[in-house]
Design a protein around this motif. Structure first.
Motif, PDB file in Angstrom:
ATOM      1  N   GLN A 134       0.818  -1.220   0.000  1.00 34.91           N
ATOM      2  CA  GLN A 134       0.000   0.000   0.000  1.00 34.91           C
ATOM      3  C   GLN A 134       0.848   1.266   0.000  1.00 34.91           C
ATOM      4  OE1 GLN A 134      -2.783  -0.512   3.263  1.00 34.91           O
ATOM      5  NE2 GLN A 134      -4.233  -1.484   1.879  1.00 34.91           N
ATOM      6  N   ASP A 135       2.078   1.153  -0.460  1.00 32.19           N
ATOM      7  CA  ASP A 135       2.950   2.325  -0.555  1.00 32.19           C
ATOM      8  C   ASP A 135       2.405   3.230  -1.660  1.00 32.19           C
ATOM      9  OD1 ASP A 135       5.130   4.041  -1.578  1.00 32.19           O
ATOM     10  OD2 ASP A 135       6.345   2.983  -0.093  1.00 32.19           O
ATOM     11  N   THR A 136       1.780   4.321  -1.256  1.00 31.73           N
ATOM     12  CA  THR A 136       1.099   5.187  -2.231  1.00 31.73           C
ATOM     13  C   THR A 136       2.067   5.861  -3.199  1.00 31.73           C
ATOM     14  OG1 THR A 136       1.036   7.002  -0.632  1.00 31.73           O
ATOM     15  CG2 THR A 136      -0.918   5.591  -0.778  1.00 31.73           C
ATOM     16  N   ASP A 137       3.285   6.146  -2.746  1.00 25.22           N
ATOM     17  CA  ASP A 137       4.264   6.748  -3.662  1.00 25.22           C
ATOM     18  C   ASP A 137       4.626   5.764  -4.766  1.00 25.22           C
ATOM     19  OD1 ASP A 137       4.354   9.185  -2.295  1.00 25.22           O
ATOM     20  OD2 ASP A 137       6.001   8.526  -0.993  1.00 25.22           O
ATOM     21  N   ALA A 138       4.910   4.521  -4.385  1.00 22.10           N
ATOM     22  CA  ALA A 138       5.283   3.506  -5.381  1.00 22.10           C
ATOM     23  C   ALA A 138       4.105   3.227  -6.320  1.00 22.10           C
ATOM     24  CB  ALA A 138       5.744   2.229  -4.691  1.00 22.10           C
ATOM     25  N   LEU A 139       2.892   3.170  -5.747  1.00 22.57           N
ATOM     26  CA  LEU A 139       1.710   2.937  -6.585  1.00 22.57           C
ATOM     27  C   LEU A 139       1.486   4.092  -7.570  1.00 22.57           C
ATOM     28  CD1 LEU A 139      -0.749   1.492  -3.913  1.00 22.57           C
ATOM     29  CD2 LEU A 139       0.015   0.317  -5.995  1.00 22.57           C
ATOM     30  N   THR A 140       1.641   5.326  -7.083  1.00 24.32           N
ATOM     31  CA  THR A 140       1.476   6.496  -7.950  1.00 24.32           C
ATOM     32  C   THR A 140       2.524   6.495  -9.050  1.00 24.32           C
ATOM     33  OG1 THR A 140       0.500   7.802  -6.178  1.00 24.32           O
ATOM     34  CG2 THR A 140       1.459   9.029  -8.012  1.00 24.32           C
ATOM     35  N   ASN A 141       3.775   6.241  -8.668  1.00 25.01           N
ATOM     36  CA  ASN A 141       4.862   6.231  -9.658  1.00 25.01           C
ATOM     37  C   ASN A 141       4.661   5.118 -10.688  1.00 25.01           C
ATOM     38  OD1 ASN A 141       6.077   8.389  -8.368  1.00 25.01           O
ATOM     39  ND2 ASN A 141       7.367   7.079  -7.097  1.00 25.01           N
ATOM     40  N   LYS A 142       4.235   3.952 -10.219  1.00 22.44           N
ATOM     41  CA  LYS A 142       3.967   2.843 -11.143  1.00 22.44           C
ATOM     42  C   LYS A 142       2.817   3.230 -12.077  1.00 22.44           C
ATOM     43  CE  LYS A 142       2.491  -1.983 -11.329  1.00 22.44           C
ATOM     44  NZ  LYS A 142       2.086  -3.173 -10.564  1.00 22.44           N
ATOM     45  N   GLY A 143       1.771   3.836 -11.524  1.00 27.10           N
ATOM     46  CA  GLY A 143       0.641   4.275 -12.343  1.00 27.10           C
ATOM     47  C   GLY A 143       1.064   5.269 -13.412  1.00 27.10           C
ATOM     48  N   LYS A 203       1.040   4.043 -22.193  1.00 28.62           N
ATOM     49  CA  LYS A 203      -0.318   3.984 -22.753  1.00 28.62           C
ATOM     50  C   LYS A 203      -1.073   2.734 -22.293  1.00 28.62           C
ATOM     51  CE  LYS A 203       0.824   6.736 -26.860  1.00 28.62           C
ATOM     52  NZ  LYS A 203       0.977   7.929 -26.140  1.00 28.62           N
ATOM     53  N   ARG A 204      -0.722   2.245 -21.135  1.00 27.84           N
ATOM     54  CA  ARG A 204      -1.427   1.118 -20.525  1.00 27.84           C
ATOM     55  C   ARG A 204      -2.391   1.724 -19.496  1.00 27.84           C
ATOM     56  NH1 ARG A 204       3.784  -2.583 -19.316  1.00 27.84           N
ATOM     57  NH2 ARG A 204       2.380  -3.557 -17.815  1.00 27.84           N
ATOM     58  N   PHE A 205      -3.397   2.384 -20.050  1.00 20.35           N
ATOM     59  CA  PHE A 205      -4.265   3.248 -19.250  1.00 20.35           C
ATOM     60  C   PHE A 205      -5.077   2.500 -18.193  1.00 20.35           C
ATOM     61  CE2 PHE A 205      -3.759   5.526 -23.379  1.00 20.35           C
ATOM     62  CZ  PHE A 205      -2.913   6.505 -22.896  1.00 20.35           C
ATOM     63  N   GLN A 206      -5.635   1.356 -18.560  1.00 21.78           N
ATOM     64  CA  GLN A 206      -6.445   0.642 -17.571  1.00 21.78           C
ATOM     65  C   GLN A 206      -5.591   0.187 -16.386  1.00 21.78           C
ATOM     66  OE1 GLN A 206      -9.919   0.368 -17.450  1.00 21.78           O
ATOM     67  NE2 GLN A 206      -9.290  -0.182 -15.383  1.00 21.78           N
ATOM     68  N   GLU A 207      -4.389  -0.272 -16.655  1.00 24.04           N
ATOM     69  CA  GLU A 207      -3.498  -0.683 -15.571  1.00 24.04           C
ATOM     70  C   GLU A 207      -3.118   0.509 -14.696  1.00 24.04           C
ATOM     71  OE1 GLU A 207      -0.368  -3.813 -16.694  1.00 24.04           O
ATOM     72  OE2 GLU A 207      -1.069  -3.061 -18.659  1.00 24.04           O
ATOM     73  N   SER A 208      -2.922   1.667 -15.326  1.00 16.23           N
ATOM     74  CA  SER A 208      -2.587   2.860 -14.538  1.00 16.23           C
ATOM     75  C   SER A 208      -3.770   3.252 -13.656  1.00 16.23           C
ATOM     76  CB  SER A 208      -2.152   4.019 -15.444  1.00 16.23           C
ATOM     77  OG  SER A 208      -3.230   4.558 -16.161  1.00 16.23           O
ATOM     78  N   ILE A 209      -4.981   3.132 -14.196  1.00 17.18           N
ATOM     79  CA  ILE A 209      -6.187   3.430 -13.407  1.00 17.18           C
ATOM     80  C   ILE A 209      -6.234   2.517 -12.187  1.00 17.18           C
ATOM     81  CG2 ILE A 209      -8.717   3.248 -13.402  1.00 17.18           C
ATOM     82  CD1 ILE A 209      -8.588   4.173 -16.377  1.00 17.18           C
ATOM     83  N   ASP A 210      -5.908   1.239 -12.390  1.00 17.49           N
ATOM     84  CA  ASP A 210      -5.914   0.287 -11.271  1.00 17.49           C
ATOM     85  C   ASP A 210      -4.965   0.747 -10.161  1.00 17.49           C
ATOM     86  OD1 ASP A 210      -7.714  -1.226 -12.755  1.00 17.49           O
ATOM     87  OD2 ASP A 210      -6.188  -2.654 -13.453  1.00 17.49           O
ATOM     88  N   CYS A 211      -3.788   1.243 -10.543  1.00 18.17           N
ATOM     89  CA  CYS A 211      -2.831   1.744  -9.541  1.00 18.17           C
ATOM     90  C   CYS A 211      -3.385   2.963  -8.812  1.00 18.17           C
ATOM     91  CB  CYS A 211      -1.502   2.100 -10.205  1.00 18.17           C
ATOM     92  SG  CYS A 211      -0.523   0.675 -10.693  1.00 18.17           S
ATOM     93  N   PHE A 212      -3.950   3.895  -9.572  1.00 13.51           N
ATOM     94  CA  PHE A 212      -4.479   5.111  -8.949  1.00 13.51           C
ATOM     95  C   PHE A 212      -5.669   4.794  -8.031  1.00 13.51           C
ATOM     96  CE2 PHE A 212      -2.734   7.022 -13.035  1.00 13.51           C
ATOM     97  CZ  PHE A 212      -1.518   7.338 -12.454  1.00 13.51           C
ATOM     98  N   GLU A 213      -6.465   3.792  -8.413  1.00 16.37           N
ATOM     99  CA  GLU A 213      -7.579   3.391  -7.541  1.00 16.37           C
ATOM    100  C   GLU A 213      -7.068   2.788  -6.231  1.00 16.37           C
ATOM    101  OE1 GLU A 213     -10.137   0.967 -10.005  1.00 16.37           O
ATOM    102  OE2 GLU A 213     -11.169   2.736 -10.780  1.00 16.37           O
ATOM    103  N   LEU A 214      -5.948   2.042  -6.294  1.00 16.75           N
ATOM    104  CA  LEU A 214      -5.361   1.503  -5.062  1.00 16.75           C
ATOM    105  C   LEU A 214      -4.880   2.633  -4.150  1.00 16.75           C
ATOM    106  CD1 LEU A 214      -3.387  -1.575  -6.471  1.00 16.75           C
ATOM    107  CD2 LEU A 214      -5.394  -1.625  -4.966  1.00 16.75           C
ATOM    108  N   VAL A 215      -4.297   3.652  -4.754  1.00 15.87           N
ATOM    109  CA  VAL A 215      -3.867   4.820  -3.974  1.00 15.87           C
ATOM    110  C   VAL A 215      -5.082   5.449  -3.296  1.00 15.87           C
ATOM    111  CG1 VAL A 215      -2.884   7.150  -4.093  1.00 15.87           C
ATOM    112  CG2 VAL A 215      -1.849   5.303  -5.424  1.00 15.87           C
ATOM    113  N   LEU A 216      -6.168   5.589  -4.054  1.00 12.26           N
ATOM    114  CA  LEU A 216      -7.377   6.229  -3.521  1.00 12.26           C
ATOM    115  C   LEU A 216      -8.060   5.385  -2.448  1.00 12.26           C
ATOM    116  CD1 LEU A 216      -8.667   7.677  -6.893  1.00 12.26           C
ATOM    117  CD2 LEU A 216      -7.796   8.992  -4.942  1.00 12.26           C
TER     118      LEU A 216
END
Length: 182
Positions: free
Chosen positions: A39-48, A55-68
């Motif tokens: 749940q490291d939000t920095d790592a999740l945000t950076n990965k997103g 251009k792997r938009f759905q995967e990036s959304i998944d990361c941002f949703e985990l941050v949220l």
């Protein structure tokens, strides 16, 4: 403490790789951090952000949703999610994200800018849909006119046939005289 330092080094290395445009490699670094601290939000945000850059938009959304899920008030994650949704053509979802950011931070300049871009894109999409509908309506009207014309032609032919039938039946009945049998 040692594990924490290693995670920081990996995260920093991932950021450096990201800045160099080596997105796949940066994702590997962020994933290493996430193995130890999911749940490291920095790592999740950076990965997103790296996934977004690929251009792997759905995967990036998944990361941002985990941050949220960890931090509902993370305006950058919400803004980034909106950007990815925008790229997927989900302007309504994107605008909802930007509005959410602006509720939390009315002066968030990126969200203000992105909301305007999203509104223009949504307007363009709606205009295209309207133009397609208008073209379909015109096609339907043209088809109706063609059918109406064909119906008129058939009615005219029918009227001629029935008129001919009446004249023939009149001739037939008048040309035959009854025979008297005695």
């Amino acid at each position: 403490d040692r594990r924490q330092r290693q995670m920081c080094i990996r995260d920093s290395h991932g950021i450096s790789l990201y800045k160099e445009g080596k997105f796949e490699e940066s994702i590997k670094c962020f994933n290493k951090v996430l193995e130890f601290k999911p749940q490291d939000t920095d790592a999740l945000t950076n990965k997103g952000q790296a996934l977004y850059s690929l251009k792997r938009f759905q995967e990036s959304i998944d990361c941002f949703e985990l941050v949220l899920q960890v931090n509902r008030g993370d305006t950058d994650a919400l803004n980034n999610k909106g950007n990815a949704l925008c790229h997927l053509g989900d302007y309504k979802g994107a605008l909802k994200c930007y509005e959410g950011v602006l509720l939390l931070d009315p002066n968030h300049s990126q969200a203000l800018k992105n909301r305007n871009i999203g509104l223009r894109a949504q307007g363009k999409q709606l205009l295209q849909q309207l133009q397609k509908l208008e073209a379909r309506i015109q096609e339907a009207e043209n088809a109706k006119q063609m059918l109406d014309s064909e119906i008129q032609d058939i009615n005219k032919q029918y009227e001629k046939l029935t008129a001919n039938d009446k004249s023939i039946s009149n001739k037939v009945t008048t040309s035959f005289e009854p025979i008297n049998i005695t």
